[in-house]
Each structure stands twice: as C-alpha cells, then as structure tokens.
Write a protein that holds these residues in place. Structure first.
Motif, short mmCIF file in Angstrom:
data_model
loop_
_atom_site.label_atom_id
_atom_site.label_comp_id
_atom_site.label_asym_id
_atom_site.label_seq_id
_atom_site.Cartn_x
_atom_site.Cartn_y
_atom_site.Cartn_z
N TRP A 94 -1.22 -4.89 -6.80
CA TRP A 94 -1.81 -3.58 -6.23
C TRP A 94 -2.42 -3.12 -7.53
CZ3 TRP A 94 -1.07 1.47 -7.41
CH2 TRP A 94 -1.35 2.25 -6.51
N LEU A 95 -1.96 -2.87 -8.47
CA LEU A 95 -2.33 -2.38 -9.66
C LEU A 95 -3.73 -2.87 -10.28
CD1 LEU A 95 1.06 -1.68 -11.66
CD2 LEU A 95 -0.74 0.40 -10.85
N TRP A 109 5.22 7.08 -10.67
CA TRP A 109 4.09 6.71 -11.33
C TRP A 109 3.71 7.62 -12.30
CZ3 TRP A 109 -1.30 5.24 -8.71
CH2 TRP A 109 -1.97 4.44 -9.78
N PRO A 129 -9.34 3.19 -14.97
CA PRO A 129 -8.23 2.45 -14.88
C PRO A 129 -8.59 1.04 -15.68
CG PRO A 129 -8.83 3.23 -12.47
CD PRO A 129 -9.82 3.72 -13.78
N TRP A 134 1.28 8.09 -1.14
CA TRP A 134 1.86 8.91 -2.58
C TRP A 134 1.69 10.48 -2.25
CZ3 TRP A 134 3.25 6.16 -6.76
CH2 TRP A 134 2.53 4.87 -6.53
N CYS A 178 -0.79 -0.73 -17.43
CA CYS A 178 0.41 -0.15 -16.60
C CYS A 178 1.53 -1.05 -16.68
CB CYS A 178 0.03 0.22 -15.26
SG CYS A 178 1.34 1.05 -14.51
N PHE A 219 -6.59 -1.59 -13.03
CA PHE A 219 -6.12 -1.68 -14.39
C PHE A 219 -6.47 -2.62 -15.22
CE2 PHE A 219 -3.58 1.97 -12.84
CZ PHE A 219 -3.47 2.64 -13.79
N ARG A 278 0.90 -1.23 0.00
CA ARG A 278 -0.03 -0.05 -0.09
C ARG A 278 0.90 1.32 -0.17
NH1 ARG A 278 -5.08 -1.78 0.46
NH2 ARG A 278 -5.56 -3.61 1.47
N GLU A 324 -6.32 -3.24 -6.41
CA GLU A 324 -6.66 -2.23 -5.76
C GLU A 324 -7.03 -1.08 -6.72
OE1 GLU A 324 -6.68 -1.85 -2.29
OE2 GLU A 324 -6.93 -4.06 -2.59
N GLU A 325 -6.28 -1.15 -7.97
CA GLU A 325 -6.49 0.13 -8.76
C GLU A 325 -7.35 -0.28 -10.09
OE1 GLU A 325 -5.32 3.54 -8.28
OE2 GLU A 325 -5.25 2.65 -6.41
#
Length: 345
Positions: free
Chosen positions: A181-182, A95, A103, A56, A108, A188, A53, A185-186
């Motif tokens: 994570w991408l 990033w 997303p 940012w 990515c 993508f 996590r 959580e995100e």
C-alpha cells in the motif's frame, strides 16, 4: 543453574501454551506450512500481496509531523481469517509521517511488535526522531496483542501453540500488504521493515516481492531458539502439551513432547526462507548478553543470507534496547541507504 532456579522461582503464570496445541487450528497451519515450503514461498516472493485500504483518523499534528491511526480488515485468506480469534481480525496501525515532504522523497518503515509489546508507544519513540530525516514510521498492532488480544488470554502468554503460528502468519500477510500500500497507493520512495525479538521482520523482508530494508532487532532465526535455549523454556507448559497428546492415546514422555513441539516450531526457521531481494540492506542488531537468544542464532541467519550484516550492542535482551536506541535508529537509516530510490528500480 542460577538462571534456571531464578526462572523457576519467578515462573510465568500462566505459562505459554497453557491450553495446549490448538487442535484443528494447528493441523491447518501445519498443512499450510508444508504447502509453503519450498515451492510456494519461492514463487510467492514475486507475487504482490493483497492491497489493504486503511481508514484513518488524525490523532495529532504539529508543524512538522502528523500521527494518524488506521484500521483495516486482515488480508489473510478466508480459511486463515476464520482460524483467528474474532478480536484479531481487525488490524490497527499508527502512522507517524513528516509533513510537507513529497512521498517519493520519503522512506517509511513498518515496525512490528516484540514479545509483550501491546501498544504503539515504544516503537513510536524509536521511530519518532527519524522524522527529521524524512523517515516515516508505521506501527502495526500484532494479532493476539493490544486491542487484538483474545478475551481469555492474559498478557502475551499465548494460549496454544497454534496461536504462535497464527500470529506469525497474519503479521506477515498484514505487513506485506501495508508495504505494498505504501508503495503503490502512497508512492513512498523507499520502504523497510523492522521488528524486535521475534522472527517476523526477517520473514517479511524475505517474502516481499521488492527490495526493502530489513532490520531484525534482537531476533532469532527460529522460534525454537527462544523456547528451547532461552529462558522462555522455563515459562512453557510442557506438561500440558504432553498430557494433551496422552489424552489422544499418543503415549509420550516429557522429552518426546518437547521434541514434538520443536518440530512444530521449526516451521518458523527463517534460514529456510528465500534470501531477500537486497541482502545488503539486511542489518541485524544483536545483544552481547541476551538471555533469550544465544549469539549463534543471529549468526546462522547471517550465514544463510550472504551480504547481510550483524551489529552488536552491549547488554541483555531488554536493557540493550533501552540503552542503545540510537544504535537501532542508525541501523534503520543505514539499511534504507542501501535500498535504491523507487525511481531507479
């Protein structure tokens, strides 16, 4: 002979592994590697990596893109984390993301460092133009490099052989966790990994539990190649390695010490790793006149991974990358095109 004389005259000071093998740390890593081959890697290919996590902060943003920098603690297990130098235990990433694009409609790619790449700049320049194609770029600062470099280390010249294995293992764990994570959580739609000069992008693509585009650029199938067939063999502290073994009452000639080193570095041979989930999305880019990496090395990995592709650019190890950035970007785009959007999995 000319190459050898030139490298001797411009000998790297200090050379790689100027402080020897790494003692207990090397023993730990060898033990871990022997446990990994082949059973744990074959099983581990389906294990989700630990979730990180990142915290940012925004560096800058425009109407079309945003650059953020994040930090997180390395997801390596406690034993491995303790073996890392304190400076290397906090990971950092840059990033670069397109703005105003969902997303799930973006890709990515995690960009890994090449030998001596201590900053984000080179990889951000490579990935930057891809923002227009809805491809984000995540740049990982490697352990032992940049702000993660140990206090006593000069430049990229790792002090011990154990450092090379630690760098690789931590890079793999961190990269897989970032891709996870991408994805989870995100959200993508597609992910990829690319890397310059070292074997880590191939390893990550091999070990990740889902299909990712895998783009090894100017990369060997094993670290053995760089230190035995490329010019780095003239910048390695072979005599230090022999003397350390002799101090342990292990009588060895210089050639025998080299062979012992070869055995350790062979732990990085990616042809022993599982074939990636989608080998068609593996695109190697190699240089025709690479003084660090002979042509046969990339072809060995292509043979071990049926369905993968090799593309050639002209020039040497450094010049080819500088002169042919567009070819490397094209490989990233084409590799991602060969991965299905997440909704289709």
């Amino acid at each position: 002979m000319y190459t050898e004389r030139l490298c001797t005259e411009r000998r790297i000071t200090p050379p790689f592994f100027s402080r020897g093998w790494g003692g207990p740390k090397l023993e730990l890593l060898e033990r871990m590697a022997k446990q990994l081959f082949p059973t744990m890697y074959l099983e581990g290919q389906n294990w989700p990596p630990p979730l990180v996590r990142p915290v940012w902060r925004t560096v800058w943003e425009t109407k079309t893109a945003r650059l953020r920098e994040g930090v997180f603690q390395t997801p390596c297990d406690d034993e491995l984390t303790a073996a890392l130098p304190p400076e290397s235990r906090t990971a950092r990433v840059a990033w670069l993301v397109p703005k105003d694009v969902p997303p799930q409609k973006m890709s990515c790619v995690v960009h890994l460092a090449g030998t001596g790449d201590h900053t984000y700049d080179r990889r951000l320049r490579l990935g930057g133009p891809l923002v227009k194609q809805n491809i984000a770029t995540m740049v990982l600062e490697s352990p032992f490099y940049g702000r993660r470099r140990p206090f006593l280390q000069r430049g990229a010249r790792l002090l011990c052989i154990s450092d090379l294995l630690l760098l690789g293992r931590a890079t793999i764990e961190e990269s897989r966790s970032l891709i996870h994570w991408l994805d989870t959580e995100e959200g993508f739609g597609k992910m990829g990994v690319c890397g310059l000069s070292m074997v880590h992008a191939s390893m990550v693509g091999s070990l990740h539990p889902t299909a990712v585009a895998t783009l090894p650029f100017l990369s060997p199938h094993s670290a053995v190649v760089a230190f035995y067939e490329g010019i780095l063999k003239y910048g390695t502290a072979w005599e230090v390695l022999r003397e350390e073994l002799e101090a342990q009452k292990i009588t060895m000639t210089l050639d025998e010490a080299r062979e012992r080193t070869r055995t350790v570095l062979s732990l990085t041979d990616v042809t022993r790793f599982p074939i990636p989930k989608n080998a068609n999305a593996v695109i190697f880019v190699a240089a025709t006149d690479d003084g660090y990496l002979p042509k046969h090395s990339v072809l060995e990995l292509q043979k071990a991974w049926p369905g993968s592709e090799v593309r050639w650019v002209t020039g040497g190890h450094v010049a080819s990358f500088i002169l042919h950035n567009d070819e490397f970007r094209r490989a990233i785009v084409d590799g991602l095109d060969r991965v299905d959007w997440k909704e289709s999995w």
